[in-house]
Design a protein around this motif. Structure first.
Motif, PDB file in Angstrom:
ATOM      1  N   LEU A 125       0.824  -1.203   0.000  1.00  0.00           N
ATOM      2  CA  LEU A 125       0.000   0.000   0.000  1.00  0.00           C
ATOM      3  C   LEU A 125       0.864   1.261   0.000  1.00  0.00           C
ATOM      4  O   LEU A 125       0.576   2.223  -0.726  1.00  0.00           O
ATOM      5  CB  LEU A 125      -0.915  -0.007   1.230  1.00  0.00           C
ATOM      6  CG  LEU A 125      -1.844   1.201   1.386  1.00  0.00           C
ATOM      7  CD1 LEU A 125      -2.771   1.325   0.186  1.00  0.00           C
ATOM      8  CD2 LEU A 125      -2.644   1.096   2.672  1.00  0.00           C
ATOM      9  N   ALA A 126       1.930   1.281   0.793  1.00  0.00           N
ATOM     10  CA  ALA A 126       2.805   2.450   0.846  1.00  0.00           C
ATOM     11  C   ALA A 126       3.477   2.685  -0.507  1.00  0.00           C
ATOM     12  O   ALA A 126       3.564   3.821  -0.992  1.00  0.00           O
ATOM     13  CB  ALA A 126       3.855   2.263   1.942  1.00  0.00           C
ATOM     14  N   GLU A 127       3.944   1.610  -1.121  1.00  0.00           N
ATOM     15  CA  GLU A 127       4.588   1.747  -2.434  1.00  0.00           C
ATOM     16  C   GLU A 127       3.591   2.239  -3.485  1.00  0.00           C
ATOM     17  O   GLU A 127       3.931   3.064  -4.342  1.00  0.00           O
ATOM     18  CB  GLU A 127       5.207   0.416  -2.855  1.00  0.00           C
ATOM     19  CG  GLU A 127       6.422   0.018  -2.014  1.00  0.00           C
ATOM     20  CD  GLU A 127       6.942  -1.366  -2.365  1.00  0.00           C
ATOM     21  OE1 GLU A 127       6.219  -2.109  -3.080  1.00  0.00           O
ATOM     22  OE2 GLU A 127       8.055  -1.722  -1.915  1.00  0.00           O
ATOM     23  N   LYS A 128       2.368   1.745  -3.420  1.00  0.00           N
ATOM     24  CA  LYS A 128       1.353   2.168  -4.381  1.00  0.00           C
ATOM     25  C   LYS A 128       1.034   3.645  -4.216  1.00  0.00           C
ATOM     26  O   LYS A 128       0.903   4.393  -5.200  1.00  0.00           O
ATOM     27  CB  LYS A 128       0.088   1.329  -4.200  1.00  0.00           C
ATOM     28  CG  LYS A 128      -1.025   1.670  -5.184  1.00  0.00           C
ATOM     29  CD  LYS A 128      -2.240   0.775  -4.969  1.00  0.00           C
ATOM     30  CE  LYS A 128      -3.366   1.122  -5.944  1.00  0.00           C
ATOM     31  NZ  LYS A 128      -4.564   0.243  -5.718  1.00  0.00           N
ATOM     32  N   ALA A 129       0.908   4.094  -2.964  1.00  0.00           N
ATOM     33  CA  ALA A 129       0.590   5.502  -2.719  1.00  0.00           C
ATOM     34  C   ALA A 129       1.689   6.412  -3.252  1.00  0.00           C
ATOM     35  O   ALA A 129       1.402   7.436  -3.899  1.00  0.00           O
ATOM     36  CB  ALA A 129       0.383   5.733  -1.222  1.00  0.00           C
ATOM     37  N   PHE A 130       2.955   6.067  -3.015  1.00  0.00           N
ATOM     38  CA  PHE A 130       4.046   6.909  -3.514  1.00  0.00           C
ATOM     39  C   PHE A 130       4.170   6.847  -5.032  1.00  0.00           C
ATOM     40  O   PHE A 130       4.546   7.825  -5.672  1.00  0.00           O
ATOM     41  CB  PHE A 130       5.368   6.526  -2.841  1.00  0.00           C
ATOM     42  CG  PHE A 130       5.607   7.298  -1.589  1.00  0.00           C
ATOM     43  CD1 PHE A 130       5.933   8.650  -1.647  1.00  0.00           C
ATOM     44  CD2 PHE A 130       5.490   6.703  -0.356  1.00  0.00           C
ATOM     45  CE1 PHE A 130       6.141   9.383  -0.498  1.00  0.00           C
ATOM     46  CE2 PHE A 130       5.688   7.415   0.807  1.00  0.00           C
ATOM     47  CZ  PHE A 130       6.017   8.766   0.740  1.00  0.00           C
ATOM     48  N   HIS A 131       3.846   5.714  -5.606  1.00  0.00           N
ATOM     49  CA  HIS A 131       3.855   5.640  -7.079  1.00  0.00           C
ATOM     50  C   HIS A 131       2.796   6.575  -7.671  1.00  0.00           C
ATOM     51  O   HIS A 131       3.046   7.262  -8.664  1.00  0.00           O
ATOM     52  CB  HIS A 131       3.613   4.201  -7.536  1.00  0.00           C
ATOM     53  CG  HIS A 131       3.651   4.041  -9.030  1.00  0.00           C
ATOM     54  ND1 HIS A 131       4.813   4.180  -9.764  1.00  0.00           N
ATOM     55  CD2 HIS A 131       2.674   3.769  -9.935  1.00  0.00           C
ATOM     56  CE1 HIS A 131       4.551   4.004 -11.048  1.00  0.00           C
ATOM     57  NE2 HIS A 131       3.243   3.753 -11.172  1.00  0.00           N
ATOM     58  N   LEU A 132       1.613   6.610  -7.048  1.00  0.00           N
ATOM     59  CA  LEU A 132       0.570   7.528  -7.505  1.00  0.00           C
ATOM     60  C   LEU A 132       1.023   8.978  -7.375  1.00  0.00           C
ATOM     61  O   LEU A 132       0.793   9.809  -8.268  1.00  0.00           O
ATOM     62  CB  LEU A 132      -0.709   7.316  -6.698  1.00  0.00           C
ATOM     63  CG  LEU A 132      -1.448   5.995  -6.914  1.00  0.00           C
ATOM     64  CD1 LEU A 132      -2.619   5.874  -5.936  1.00  0.00           C
ATOM     65  CD2 LEU A 132      -1.957   5.883  -8.348  1.00  0.00           C
ATOM     66  N   LEU A 133       1.698   9.289  -6.275  1.00  0.00           N
ATOM     67  CA  LEU A 133       2.205  10.643  -6.080  1.00  0.00           C
ATOM     68  C   LEU A 133       3.274  10.989  -7.112  1.00  0.00           C
ATOM     69  O   LEU A 133       3.299  12.092  -7.659  1.00  0.00           O
ATOM     70  CB  LEU A 133       2.768  10.791  -4.668  1.00  0.00           C
ATOM     71  CG  LEU A 133       1.732  10.957  -3.560  1.00  0.00           C
ATOM     72  CD1 LEU A 133       2.358  10.702  -2.202  1.00  0.00           C
ATOM     73  CD2 LEU A 133       1.144  12.351  -3.608  1.00  0.00           C
ATOM     74  N   ALA A 134       4.151  10.016  -7.399  1.00  0.00           N
ATOM     75  CA  ALA A 134       5.209  10.257  -8.378  1.00  0.00           C
ATOM     76  C   ALA A 134       4.628  10.531  -9.762  1.00  0.00           C
ATOM     77  O   ALA A 134       5.050  11.444 -10.471  1.00  0.00           O
ATOM     78  CB  ALA A 134       6.157   9.064  -8.432  1.00  0.00           C
ATOM     79  N   GLU A 135       3.637   9.748 -10.149  1.00  0.00           N
ATOM     80  CA  GLU A 135       3.012   9.963 -11.451  1.00  0.00           C
ATOM     81  C   GLU A 135       2.277  11.294 -11.499  1.00  0.00           C
ATOM     82  O   GLU A 135       2.292  11.994 -12.529  1.00  0.00           O
ATOM     83  CB  GLU A 135       2.039   8.822 -11.749  1.00  0.00           C
ATOM     84  CG  GLU A 135       2.716   7.484 -12.044  1.00  0.00           C
ATOM     85  CD  GLU A 135       1.724   6.419 -12.434  1.00  0.00           C
ATOM     86  OE1 GLU A 135       0.587   6.442 -11.896  1.00  0.00           O
ATOM     87  OE2 GLU A 135       2.073   5.560 -13.266  1.00  0.00           O
ATOM     88  N   ALA A 136       1.642  11.667 -10.391  1.00  0.00           N
ATOM     89  CA  ALA A 136       0.932  12.945 -10.345  1.00  0.00           C
ATOM     90  C   ALA A 136       1.901  14.114 -10.457  1.00  0.00           C
ATOM     91  O   ALA A 136       1.644  15.093 -11.168  1.00  0.00           O
ATOM     92  CB  ALA A 136       0.125  13.050  -9.047  1.00  0.00           C
ATOM     93  N   GLU A 137       3.036  14.030  -9.766  1.00  0.00           N
ATOM     94  CA  GLU A 137       4.061  15.071  -9.855  1.00  0.00           C
ATOM     95  C   GLU A 137       4.662  15.136 -11.254  1.00  0.00           C
ATOM     96  O   GLU A 137       4.911  16.207 -11.797  1.00  0.00           O
ATOM     97  CB  GLU A 137       5.170  14.793  -8.824  1.00  0.00           C
ATOM     98  CG  GLU A 137       4.742  14.887  -7.379  1.00  0.00           C
ATOM     99  CD  GLU A 137       4.715  16.328  -6.893  1.00  0.00           C
ATOM    100  OE1 GLU A 137       4.941  17.236  -7.708  1.00  0.00           O
ATOM    101  OE2 GLU A 137       4.468  16.535  -5.699  1.00  0.00           O
ATOM    102  N   SER A 138       4.903  13.962 -11.811  1.00  0.00           N
ATOM    103  CA  SER A 138       5.468  13.893 -13.161  1.00  0.00           C
ATOM    104  C   SER A 138       4.592  14.625 -14.164  1.00  0.00           C
ATOM    105  O   SER A 138       5.074  15.418 -14.979  1.00  0.00           O
ATOM    106  CB  SER A 138       5.628  12.424 -13.566  1.00  0.00           C
ATOM    107  OG  SER A 138       5.940  12.308 -14.938  1.00  0.00           O
ATOM    108  N   LYS A 139       3.296  14.381 -14.087  1.00  0.00           N
ATOM    109  CA  LYS A 139       2.376  15.031 -15.020  1.00  0.00           C
ATOM    110  C   LYS A 139       2.288  16.525 -14.755  1.00  0.00           C
ATOM    111  O   LYS A 139       2.230  17.338 -15.688  1.00  0.00           O
ATOM    112  CB  LYS A 139       0.995  14.389 -14.903  1.00  0.00           C
ATOM    113  CG  LYS A 139      -0.007  14.912 -15.911  1.00  0.00           C
ATOM    114  CD  LYS A 139      -1.303  14.118 -15.871  1.00  0.00           C
ATOM    115  CE  LYS A 139      -2.282  14.621 -16.936  1.00  0.00           C
ATOM    116  NZ  LYS A 139      -3.548  13.836 -16.920  1.00  0.00           N
TER     117      LYS A 139
END
Length: 441
Positions: free
Chosen positions: A128-142
């Motif tokens: 869950l922690a890895e998934k949340a940070f991946h979502l944040l990374a993709e959001a920042e990237s965009k």
């Protein structure tokens, strides 16, 4: 199976998410143990109680030292258009919003993954922690227009954001939550200041997370950033459904307080719920665990149909006949009520109570034997007493009696035809036999 309902009517942030789960009963010890390897990162965990709008709420606070603290909860910095450097917070947030976007805590996405890998987390919490940070990374990237691997977080890399995400994941695992329902996360509107300038609310990262995951996002008329990127990422990573069960019971409730000074205040409510099966129409509810019913006994609580129609051009003879036919065809009950219809016409409203098995046949009978051209129907749940039948002895003979009960109450009702038959056979009146049977029962 444990189901969590996150009620985000006043927003969600990382610290609110953790606080709501701790208040629900998640293990604070498990959170502190999981985060112990980060003890040298310049923060202190404080868990306490605060009052919000008269409600007692849990407060989860990641207290940073001066080097890392960007004073993210400085309302003047966030919202005052006249704010100037030196008048409060020195730095807060990235281009996508605030959640603990604290000054010097810049990390790359790769570095964040290394931090997570260094922690001793249960498999579900780690995922869950890895998934949340991946979502944040993709959001920042965009938001920034750079590849994911080149994203350098201001907010997300800050230590308090890492603490919030890991703590929320550990709490959910501690509670044994397998389903998470998030019907909607409610954000505000207006503008908010971040490190790179003033940006619109909902902030870009929250919008990007909602777009990528289907996280339901609602925008209220309230001014301010109510949903932070870390809060949105935690909710989106944990969410398994956006639809609440039609009926459920509440097993426990937790409330997590937000830090910013909004009116009304930000309170995230977390409820552990259990779905209650809704029976098909006409199927009675099951008795409570441990309760057994005698053969022929009704269950105290079931589902029925109520059929209605207005009739202003049938004769009294027709109406009398149809009532008898309805009861013979399986209606639980049926009656007429005098009403006045359009153009002041006196008429009758026909009401029928029936189960699902007989509904269609009864509707056909109404259309065939009355002049109505439409039938209203409504599926309804009833609270009813349990019903059983007994033969009781009186000085006049044996009388059939209906015995009803619920929650310690008992009622006995001698059956009309049986009383009448015994009274006539004994050469006495109906009332005398009725009272004798009721007393005996």
């Amino acid at each position: 199976m444990s189901t969590l309902f996150w009620d985000c009517q006043t927003g969600i942030s990382g610290d609110m998410a953790v606080a709501s789960l701790l208040d629900l009963g998640a293990s604070e010890k498990a959170v502190r143990t999981a985060l112990a390897p980060l003890a040298g990162e310049g923060f202190e965990l404080r868990v306490g109680r605060v009052e919000k709008a008269g409600l007692d709420c849990c407060d989860f606070d990641v207290v940073l030292d001066e080097e890392h603290d960007g004073h993210d909860h400085d309302m003047a910095y966030l919202y005052d258009p006249e704010w100037k450097p030196g008048e409060g917070s020195t730095a807060a947030g990235d281009a996508c919003g605030h959640d603990g976007a604290r000054g010097h805590g810049h990390r790359s996405y790769a570095q964040v993954r290394e931090v997570l890998a260094s922690l001793d987390l249960a498999p579900r919490a780690r995922s869950l922690a890895e998934k949340a940070f991946h979502l944040l990374a993709e959001a920042e990237s965009k938001a920034h227009g750079v590849p994911v691997d080149e994203v350098h977080f201001h907010e997300v890399g800050a230590i308090d954001a890492i603490v919030d995400v890991v703590a929320a994941a550990v709490c959910l695992d501690s509670l044994g939550v397998e389903k998470v329902v998030v019907p909607c996360v409610v954000d505000g509107t207006g503008m908010v200041r971040c490190q790179h300038g003033v940006i619109p609310v909902p902030v870009p990262a929250v919008v990007n997370i909602a777009a990528a995951t289907g996280l339901p996002l609602c925008v209220s008329a309230r001014q301010g950033e109510l949903v932070t990127p870390t809060g949105a990422a935690i909710a989106a990573a944990a969410m398994t459904s956006d639809a609440l069960p039609e009926r459920f019971t509440v097993k426990a409730c937790g409330m997590g307080a937000g830090k910013r000074d909004y009116d009304p205040p930000s309170i995230l409510r977390a409820l552990l719920i259990e779905e209650v099966d809704v029976p098909a129409p006409g199927v009675p509810l099951a008795p409570a665990p441990g309760v057994s019913l005698a053969p022929g006994t009704s269950v105290p609580g079931d589902w029925i149909w109520k059929l209605e129609c207005n009739i202003d051009d049938s004769t009294g003879e027709m109406l009398g006949a149809v009532l008898e036919d309805l009861m013979a065809a399986g209606a639980r009950d049926a009656h007429f009520l005098p009403v006045f219809m359009k153009k002041n016409r006196p008429a009758y409203e026909l009401a029928i109570i029936c189960d699902d098995a007989h509904r269609e046949a009864l509707e056909r009978l109404v259309f065939a034997e009355t002049t109505t051209i439409g039938i209203r129907r409504q599926r309804m749940e009833r609270s009813v007493m349990s019903v059983s039948w007994r033969d009781v002895e009186t000085s006049f003979g044996t009388v059939r009696v209906k015995v009803c009960g619920r929650d310690g109450l008992l009622r006995a009702y001698p059956e009309y035809e049986s009383v009448l038959e015994v009274a006539r056979a004994a050469g006495t009146d109906f009332r005398t036999v009725y009272l004798a049977a009721a007393t005996s029962a």
